[in-house]
Design a protein around this motif. Sequence first.
Motif, PDB file in Angstrom:
ATOM      1  N   LYS A 239      40.360  35.488  55.168  1.00 19.67           N
ATOM      2  CA  LYS A 239      40.997  36.785  54.951  1.00 19.67           C
ATOM      3  C   LYS A 239      42.189  36.672  54.006  1.00 19.67           C
ATOM      4  O   LYS A 239      42.428  37.545  53.159  1.00 19.67           O
ATOM      5  N   GLN A 240      42.938  35.604  54.161  1.00 18.37           N
ATOM      6  CA  GLN A 240      44.084  35.356  53.282  1.00 18.37           C
ATOM      7  C   GLN A 240      43.611  35.215  51.836  1.00 18.37           C
ATOM      8  O   GLN A 240      44.193  35.804  50.910  1.00 18.37           O
ATOM      9  N   GLU A 241      42.545  34.463  51.624  1.00 15.39           N
ATOM     10  CA  GLU A 241      42.016  34.275  50.279  1.00 15.39           C
ATOM     11  C   GLU A 241      41.341  35.544  49.759  1.00 15.39           C
ATOM     12  O   GLU A 241      41.368  35.820  48.558  1.00 15.39           O
ATOM     13  N   ARG A 242      40.722  36.295  50.648  1.00 12.20           N
ATOM     14  CA  ARG A 242      40.076  37.557  50.235  1.00 12.20           C
ATOM     15  C   ARG A 242      41.089  38.484  49.574  1.00 12.20           C
ATOM     16  O   ARG A 242      40.796  39.070  48.510  1.00 12.20           O
ATOM     17  N   LYS A 243      42.248  38.622  50.169  1.00 17.97           N
ATOM     18  CA  LYS A 243      43.271  39.515  49.623  1.00 17.97           C
ATOM     19  C   LYS A 243      43.650  39.094  48.208  1.00 17.97           C
ATOM     20  O   LYS A 243      43.760  39.930  47.296  1.00 17.97           O
ATOM     21  N   ARG A 244      43.813  37.813  48.001  1.00 18.26           N
ATOM     22  CA  ARG A 244      44.204  37.307  46.690  1.00 18.26           C
ATOM     23  C   ARG A 244      43.057  37.429  45.682  1.00 18.26           C
ATOM     24  O   ARG A 244      43.256  37.886  44.553  1.00 18.26           O
ATOM     25  N   LEU A 245      41.851  37.063  46.106  1.00 18.53           N
ATOM     26  CA  LEU A 245      40.719  37.032  45.181  1.00 18.53           C
ATOM     27  C   LEU A 245      40.193  38.417  44.837  1.00 18.53           C
ATOM     28  O   LEU A 245      39.646  38.626  43.748  1.00 18.53           O
ATOM     29  N   MET A 246      40.349  39.379  45.742  1.00 20.83           N
ATOM     30  CA  MET A 246      39.926  40.742  45.427  1.00 20.83           C
ATOM     31  C   MET A 246      40.734  41.309  44.271  1.00 20.83           C
ATOM     32  O   MET A 246      40.218  42.092  43.456  1.00 20.83           O
ATOM     33  N   ALA A 247      42.009  40.933  44.189  1.00 20.16           N
ATOM     34  CA  ALA A 247      42.840  41.406  43.091  1.00 20.16           C
ATOM     35  C   ALA A 247      42.336  40.891  41.744  1.00 20.16           C
ATOM     36  O   ALA A 247      42.481  41.557  40.717  1.00 20.16           O
ATOM     37  N   GLU A 248      41.718  39.708  41.760  1.00 18.41           N
ATOM     38  CA  GLU A 248      41.231  39.095  40.526  1.00 18.41           C
ATOM     39  C   GLU A 248      39.773  39.435  40.230  1.00 18.41           C
ATOM     40  O   GLU A 248      39.399  39.620  39.071  1.00 18.41           O
ATOM     41  N   HIS A 249      38.948  39.517  41.284  1.00 17.33           N
ATOM     42  CA  HIS A 249      37.501  39.627  41.077  1.00 17.33           C
ATOM     43  C   HIS A 249      36.876  40.911  41.627  1.00 17.33           C
ATOM     44  O   HIS A 249      35.675  41.122  41.457  1.00 17.33           O
ATOM     45  N   GLY A 250      37.664  41.732  42.294  1.00 16.66           N
ATOM     46  CA  GLY A 250      37.162  42.992  42.798  1.00 16.66           C
ATOM     47  C   GLY A 250      36.416  42.858  44.118  1.00 16.66           C
ATOM     48  O   GLY A 250      36.139  41.760  44.602  1.00 16.66           O
ATOM     49  N   ARG A 251      36.064  44.009  44.712  1.00 18.25           N
ATOM     50  CA  ARG A 251      35.411  44.048  46.016  1.00 18.25           C
ATOM     51  C   ARG A 251      34.049  43.353  45.998  1.00 18.25           C
ATOM     52  O   ARG A 251      33.639  42.761  46.992  1.00 18.25           O
ATOM     53  N   ASP A 252      33.346  43.422  44.871  1.00 15.15           N
ATOM     54  CA  ASP A 252      32.006  42.850  44.803  1.00 15.15           C
ATOM     55  C   ASP A 252      31.985  41.390  44.366  1.00 15.15           C
ATOM     56  O   ASP A 252      30.932  40.752  44.422  1.00 15.15           O
ATOM     57  N   GLY A 253      33.119  40.880  43.945  1.00 13.24           N
ATOM     58  CA  GLY A 253      33.117  39.527  43.395  1.00 13.24           C
ATOM     59  C   GLY A 253      33.906  38.496  44.163  1.00 13.24           C
ATOM     60  O   GLY A 253      33.821  37.296  43.876  1.00 13.24           O
TER      61      GLY A 253
END
Length: 445
Positions: A239-253
């Motif tokens: 979940k911690q990484e999801r928050k960071r990675l969604m900003a870079e790659h979006g909900r689908d990535g």
Amino acid sequence: MNTSADIIIIGGGPSGSSTATYLARLGYDVLVLEKEHFPREHVGESMLPFTYDLFEELGLLEEMKARFTRKPGVTFSNADASQESHWCFNRVIDGPQALSFHARRAHFDDLLLRNSEKNGATVIEGAAVTAVNFEPQGVKVTAEIDHGAPQIFKARFLVDASGQNAFVARKLGTQKPFKRLNVRQALSAHWVDTKLDASLANGNIKIVHLGGEKLGWIWMIPIKDSLSIGVALNMSYAKQERKRLMAEHGRDGWEKALYLQEVQSSPAVMSVLEGAKMIDEVASNGDFSYYSEKKFDDQFAIVGDASGFLDPIFSSGIYLGMMSAKLVSGGIDEMLKGKGKERLEEAYKDISGGYQVVEELICTFYEPNSIAFSDITVDKNFGFRKFETAYSILHLILAGDFFKDHERYLKAIATLKSAEMIEKFKSLTGHADEAKMHEVCLMPA
């Protein structure tokens, strides 16, 4: 279309199709409602050695040998590949069962489902069950075939083998979490053009330990046409990484980005993936580890992942599901013939015991202080050593049937939480020789 049967089974995966085969062999009119069209992909390609006897009993052993990769053991590695060891089943288990299997689930599950048809079961694919009603005159199941109008199917009895959908448990509100196990996230995909090392080339599953806040592991499973690679992570970290990675790659990535991030963080994995290609989308599975408090009643029984699901660290899911199908089928038969519920109750007692053993082993791995290494200093490799030892305990236990003798095995696990006792048990199973732990498990000549 057949709209009535003695027994309706929701789900055609390994647990459902095995149950269908056993019950059809007992003379019942069995109808399987499977929401997908097979073959379809699924995670969980690696199997425990004791599935061997079940395949033989179901009449599938020779086809399993012909079609799928043989599995002689397990290789453990830490993330940077500085430590590695091999646990070979033939040092623990006597006989042909010591050589297990890996199978791409699309092909394996289809094989089991077609086998149920050969044994007399009727299978309807694309049948999404939307409702189940338990009535005095029998069970009424509503399903939509290929998204069409709802259709009604009737039976004397229902078997829920719906996997992680857990249809009946959710309907009854009886699904509960295993409180001792953390919620986890698993991500996986298949790769080709890989550079298999000696252990993977010989059919071993390779487990790579991930320490720290990840509290996880990476699996590499060699199957006939590709290499299955997955990563399991503590949900809080995911979940911690999801928050960071969604900003870079979006909900689908973000899931693909997280998967590649974790795979690429391990030199042990990247040495295999040099020049390789990922051939499918990243599959995601989360929130696993739950059970149903109510397993059966006069009109239903629950088997496989619908009954309970544990972290797949020990590749136990297929064996737990298929063995449960065998035990429960015998109990259903006696109950429907008016011989009472004693055999069914005994079946679920044994199944519960089997799950307890695997749960205890999982806790032994994940709980940081669960194994006391009195003679090992805590260094950077401590987590890997604990990981390796927890897995070794499982294969010591697999020398017997933990479904039938679970109380003894639970005591053994408690005893084996000391380094001194682990060494004593190693000497009884051929794992005491430190040099052998560094020998790759080979296929028989």
